[in-house]
Design an enzyme around this catalytic site. Structure first.
Site, PDB file in Angstrom:
ATOM      1  N   GLY A 252       0.878  -1.229   0.102  1.00 44.48           N
ATOM      2  CA  GLY A 252      -0.034   0.015   0.253  1.00 44.48           C
ATOM      3  C   GLY A 252       0.965   1.333   0.044  1.00 44.48           C
ATOM      4  O   GLY A 252       1.594   1.644   0.829  1.00 44.48           O
TER       5      GLY A 252
ATOM      6  N   VAL B 133      -1.798  -2.538   9.574  1.00 46.75           N
ATOM      7  CA  VAL B 133      -2.399  -0.778   9.898  1.00 46.75           C
ATOM      8  C   VAL B 133      -3.575  -0.954   9.164  1.00 46.75           C
ATOM      9  O   VAL B 133      -4.515   0.195   9.713  1.00 46.75           O
ATOM     10  CB  VAL B 133      -1.216  -0.060   9.211  1.00 46.75           C
ATOM     11  CG1 VAL B 133      -1.790   1.558   9.348  1.00 46.75           C
ATOM     12  CG2 VAL B 133       0.246  -0.261   9.587  1.00 46.75           C
ATOM     13  N   THR B 134      -4.091  -1.316   8.418  1.00 48.26           N
ATOM     14  CA  THR B 134      -5.272  -1.306   7.671  1.00 48.26           C
ATOM     15  C   THR B 134      -6.642  -1.470   8.495  1.00 48.26           C
ATOM     16  O   THR B 134      -6.403  -2.368   9.413  1.00 48.26           O
ATOM     17  CB  THR B 134      -5.285  -2.513   6.422  1.00 48.26           C
ATOM     18  OG1 THR B 134      -4.418  -2.251   5.687  1.00 48.26           O
ATOM     19  CG2 THR B 134      -6.823  -2.128   5.816  1.00 48.26           C
ATOM     20  N   ASN B 135      -7.459  -0.574   8.509  1.00 49.15           N
ATOM     21  CA  ASN B 135      -8.645  -0.601   9.435  1.00 49.15           C
ATOM     22  C   ASN B 135      -9.890  -1.475   8.879  1.00 49.15           C
ATOM     23  O   ASN B 135      -9.813  -1.464   7.396  1.00 49.15           O
ATOM     24  CB  ASN B 135      -9.200   0.667   9.740  1.00 49.15           C
ATOM     25  CG  ASN B 135      -8.143   1.384  10.855  1.00 49.15           C
ATOM     26  OD1 ASN B 135      -7.932   0.823  11.810  1.00 49.15           O
ATOM     27  ND2 ASN B 135      -7.707   2.590  10.528  1.00 49.15           N
TER      28      ASN B 135
ATOM     29  N   ARG C   3      -1.317  10.126  20.377  1.00 54.04           N
ATOM     30  CA  ARG C   3      -2.017  11.029  20.710  1.00 54.04           C
ATOM     31  C   ARG C   3      -2.370  11.529  21.827  1.00 54.04           C
ATOM     32  O   ARG C   3      -2.440  12.620  22.302  1.00 54.04           O
ATOM     33  CB  ARG C   3      -3.676  10.697  19.929  1.00 54.04           C
ATOM     34  CG  ARG C   3      -3.272  10.488  18.445  1.00 54.04           C
ATOM     35  CD  ARG C   3      -4.626  10.029  17.663  1.00 54.04           C
ATOM     36  NE  ARG C   3      -4.721  10.033  16.389  1.00 54.04           N
ATOM     37  CZ  ARG C   3      -4.890   9.393  15.281  1.00 54.04           C
ATOM     38  NH1 ARG C   3      -5.754   8.350  15.686  1.00 54.04           N
ATOM     39  NH2 ARG C   3      -4.879   9.571  14.107  1.00 54.04           N
TER      40      ARG C   3
ATOM     41  N   HIS D  58      -8.902  -0.432  18.226  1.00 53.20           N
ATOM     42  CA  HIS D  58      -8.434   0.675  17.717  1.00 53.20           C
ATOM     43  C   HIS D  58      -9.902   1.336  17.310  1.00 53.20           C
ATOM     44  O   HIS D  58     -10.324   0.998  15.955  1.00 53.20           O
ATOM     45  CB  HIS D  58      -7.578   0.321  16.483  1.00 53.20           C
ATOM     46  CG  HIS D  58      -6.955   1.702  15.713  1.00 53.20           C
ATOM     47  ND1 HIS D  58      -6.442   2.838  16.559  1.00 53.20           N
ATOM     48  CD2 HIS D  58      -6.958   2.152  14.623  1.00 53.20           C
ATOM     49  CE1 HIS D  58      -6.457   3.680  15.834  1.00 53.20           C
ATOM     50  NE2 HIS D  58      -6.437   3.424  14.566  1.00 53.20           N
TER      51      HIS D  58
ATOM     52  N   ASN E  78     -12.193  -4.458   2.811  1.00 59.60           N
ATOM     53  CA  ASN E  78     -10.888  -4.623   3.263  1.00 59.60           C
ATOM     54  C   ASN E  78     -10.298  -6.070   3.612  1.00 59.60           C
ATOM     55  O   ASN E  78      -9.277  -6.426   3.391  1.00 59.60           O
ATOM     56  CB  ASN E  78     -10.493  -3.780   4.405  1.00 59.60           C
ATOM     57  CG  ASN E  78     -10.362  -2.407   3.993  1.00 59.60           C
ATOM     58  OD1 ASN E  78     -10.117  -2.157   2.807  1.00 59.60           O
ATOM     59  ND2 ASN E  78     -10.181  -1.284   4.870  1.00 59.60           N
TER      60      ASN E  78
HETATM   61  N1  APR Z   1      -2.362  -4.299  -2.710  1.00 54.47           N
HETATM   62  C1  APR Z   1      -1.621  -3.340  -2.694  1.00 54.47           C
HETATM   63  N2  APR Z   1      -1.976  -2.186  -2.587  1.00 54.47           N
HETATM   64  C2  APR Z   1      -3.385  -1.978  -2.581  1.00 54.47           C
HETATM   65  C3  APR Z   1      -4.353  -3.120  -2.779  1.00 54.47           C
HETATM   66  C4  APR Z   1      -3.580  -4.342  -2.757  1.00 54.47           C
HETATM   67  N3  APR Z   1      -4.351  -5.468  -2.870  1.00 54.47           N
HETATM   68  N4  APR Z   1      -5.494  -2.656  -2.642  1.00 54.47           N
HETATM   69  C5  APR Z   1      -5.423  -1.628  -2.267  1.00 54.47           C
HETATM   70  N5  APR Z   1      -4.163  -0.842  -2.042  1.00 54.47           N
HETATM   71  C6  APR Z   1      -3.672   0.300  -2.370  1.00 54.47           C
HETATM   72  C7  APR Z   1      -4.347   1.685  -2.848  1.00 54.47           C
HETATM   73  O1  APR Z   1      -4.305   1.545  -4.256  1.00 54.47           O
HETATM   74  C8  APR Z   1      -3.891   2.883  -2.030  1.00 54.47           C
HETATM   75  O2  APR Z   1      -2.766   3.365  -2.745  1.00 54.47           O
HETATM   76  O3  APR Z   1      -3.597   0.636  -0.788  1.00 54.47           O
HETATM   77  C9  APR Z   1      -3.535   2.340  -0.514  1.00 54.47           C
HETATM   78  C10 APR Z   1      -4.191   2.828   0.281  1.00 54.47           C
HETATM   79  O4  APR Z   1      -3.735   4.142   0.467  1.00 54.47           O
HETATM   80  P1  APR Z   1      -4.966   5.461   0.783  1.00 54.47           P
HETATM   81  O5  APR Z   1      -6.240   5.195   0.139  1.00 54.47           O
HETATM   82  O6  APR Z   1      -3.870   6.519   0.809  1.00 54.47           O
HETATM   83  O7  APR Z   1      -5.374   5.004   2.269  1.00 54.47           O
HETATM   84  P2  APR Z   1      -4.205   5.532   3.636  1.00 54.47           P
HETATM   85  O8  APR Z   1      -4.881   6.894   4.006  1.00 54.47           O
HETATM   86  O9  APR Z   1      -2.843   5.461   3.325  1.00 54.47           O
HETATM   87  O10 APR Z   1      -4.744   4.414   4.760  1.00 54.47           O
HETATM   88  C11 APR Z   1      -4.357   3.156   4.599  1.00 54.47           C
HETATM   89  O11 APR Z   1      -4.441   2.600   6.945  1.00 54.47           O
HETATM   90  O12 APR Z   1      -4.603   3.914   8.743  1.00 54.47           O
HETATM   91  C12 APR Z   1      -5.268   2.787   7.884  1.00 54.47           C
HETATM   92  O13 APR Z   1      -7.694   3.547   7.778  1.00 54.47           O
HETATM   93  C13 APR Z   1      -6.423   3.536   6.998  1.00 54.47           C
HETATM   94  O14 APR Z   1      -7.282   1.401   6.093  1.00 54.47           O
HETATM   95  C14 APR Z   1      -6.566   2.582   5.878  1.00 54.47           C
HETATM   96  C15 APR Z   1      -4.947   2.261   5.700  1.00 54.47           C
END
Ligand code: APR
Length: 329
Positions: free
Chosen positions: A26, A135-137, A168, A192, A112
Site C-alpha cells: 500500500g 495498519v489497515t482498518n 495522541r 482501535h 478490506n
Molecule cells: N495491494 C496493494 N495495495 C493496495 C491493494 C492491494 N491489494 N488494495 C489497495 N491498495 C492500495 C491503494 O491503491 C492505495 O494506494 O492501498 C493504498 C491505500 O492508500 P490510501 O487510500 O491513501 O489510504 P491511507 O490513508 O494510506 O490508509 C490506509 O491505513 O490507517 C489505515 O484506515 C486507514 O485502512 C486505511 C489504511
C-alpha cells in the site's frame, strides 16, 4: 564520503552484515509515510508496493531524491509485483480502502477483508520469514484476518493501534499541561476505535501520575479526545484520514523489531488467555523485538478498564463473526 551503501550499524543486521528489507504494502498516504520515516531512520531498504501503476514507483523515486538532502542511504524502490518483496524482514500493510461517505461499516469490513486475505497469500509466498505489521482498518479484525491467512506464528503478526492512540494521548496531555511531549508516557489498550481503553492510571509526566497534575474533568476530556482522535483529523481534513502519526507509529514498531529494541508498546496482539481473552487480536502492552511479539504484559487494570477491555473485545469478535459469515475467514 557521500552516502554509503556499505554495512553500517544502521539498516544492517550487525552479526551478518545483511541490510534489512522493509516492504510497505500500500503506497497511499500512510504507506508512503511509513517509508519516509523508515528511510529517515535508515532502518533498511524499502520496497513500496501497490496495485496502482506508477504510484509506488513515483513515491519511491521522490523519497530517493530526498535522500541526499536528508542524509539517508536507504534504497527505496516501487513495484506492482509482489515478487519484489521477497526476503523482506518486516512487511507493513497499509493497503485497503478508506471508509467513504455512504459506505457501511460492513462494506468496509468485507472489502478490506478481501484485500487483506488476498495479499496475505502473497506475503506468505514471498516473505515467509517476515514480521508483519498491520495498519489497515478495522485494525484488530484485519490483523486477525492476516494472521489466519498468513499461517505465521502469532508473534510474527502484530497490529499498529495503541502506539498511535497513546501518541495522541501523550500529545494531548502535553498540550494541556504545557510540558514537553517527551516527558509524557501513557498506555492505551483495547480495540482501535471508539471502544479503545486509555489508561489514565498508567499515564505519567516524568514519573508523576497525571492524576496528581490534572483535575478529573480534564483527564476525562483527554480520554474522550483520544478515543475520537482519528475522527478529529478526518473532520479537519474533510477527505482522507491521518497519516503522519500512523506512519510514525508503524515505523517505530518496525524499528523495535529490526533493531531488537524490545520496546514495551501497546500493540494489537494475539491473545491466548491474557486478560481472560483468547483467539482474537486486541491492543495490549507487548515487548516488541526481532521475533515480533516477544511477550504480552498483563497489567493490573482495575474493574472498569477490565470491563471496557472486554467490551472492546466483543466489538472485535462481532467483526470477526461478520467476516466468517461472509466466508472470508
Ligand atoms: N495491494 C496493494 N495495495 C493496495 C491493494 C492491494 N491489494 N488494495 C489497495 N491498495 C492500495 C491503494 O491503491 C492505495 O494506494 O492501498 C493504498 C491505500 O492508500 P490510501 O487510500 O491513501 O489510504 P491511507 O490513508 O494510506 O490508509 C490506509 O491505513 O490507517 C489505515 O484506515 C486507514 O485502512 C486505511 C489504511
Amino acid at each position: 564520503m557521500g552516502t554509503s551503501t556499505s554495512s553500517t550499524a544502521q539498516g544492517t543486521e550487525m552479526a551478518t552484515g545483511k541490510r534489512f528489507k522493509i516492504a510497505c504494502i500500500g503506497a497511499g498516504n500512510v504507506g508512503a509515510s511509513v517509508a519516509q520515516y523508515c528511510a529517515e531512520m535508515e532502518l533498511g531498504d524499502i520496497v513500496l508496493t501497490d496495485i496502482v501503476e506508477g504510484l509506488p514507483h513515483g513515491k519511491a523515486l521522490d523519497l530517493t531524491e530526498a535522500g541526499p538532502i536528508r542524509g539517508y542511504g536507504s534504497i527505496v524502490t516501487g513495484t506492482n509485483d509482489y515478487a519484489d518483496i521477497a526476503g523482506s524482514d518486516v512487511v507493513v500493510v497499509t493497503a485497503g480502502l478508506p471508509r467513504k461517505p455512504g459506505m457501511s461499516r460492513l462494506d468496509l469490513l468485507s472489502r478490506n477483508g478481501e484485500i487483506i486475505a488476498g495479499l496475505s497469500a502473497e506475503i506468505a509466498k514471498h516473505a515467509p520469514d517476515s514480521v508483519v505489521i498491520m495498519v489497515t482498518n478495522p485494525l484488530d479484525v484485519m490483523t486477525y484476518t492476516a494472521f489466519k491467512k498468513l499461517g505465521f506464528p502469532p508473534n510474527r503478526v502484530v497490529g499498529m493501534a495503541g502506539c498511535l492512540d497513546s501518541a495522541r494521548m501523550r500529545a494531548f496531555v502535553a498540550m494541556e499541561l504545557g510540558v514537553s511531549m517527551k516527558n509524557v508516557d501513557t498506555m492505551v489498550l483495547g480495540s482501535h476505535g471508539d471502544d479503545m481503553v486509555p489508561l489514565p492510571g498508567y499515564t505519567t509526566v516524568s514519573g508523576i501520575p497525571i492524576t496528581a497534575l490534572l483535575p478529573q474533568d480534564r483527564i476525562d476530556a483527554i480520554v474522550e479526545r483520544t478515543r475520537k482522535g482519528g475522527g478529529e483529523i478526518v473532520a479537519l481534513l474533510k477527505s482522507g484520514s491521518a497519516y503522519y502519526a500512523p506512519g510514525a507509529s508503524a515505523a517505530r514498531m518496525a524499528r523495535s523489531v529490526l533493531r531488537n529494541e524490545n520496546q514495551l508498546l501497546p500493540c494489537s496482539a494475539y491473545l491466548t488467555g491474557q486478560y481472560d481473552l483468547e483467539d482474537l487480536y486486541l491492543g495490549v502492552p507487548v515487548r516488541l523485538g526481532r521475533d515480533g511479539v516477544q511477550e504480552i504484559v498483563e497489567l493490573a487494570i482495575g474493574d472498569d478498564a477490565y470491563a471496557a477491555l472486554h467490551h472492546s473485545a466483543d466489538e472485535v469478535r462481532t467483526g470477526i463473526d461478520e467476516l466468517r459469515k461472509l466466508g472470508l475467514l
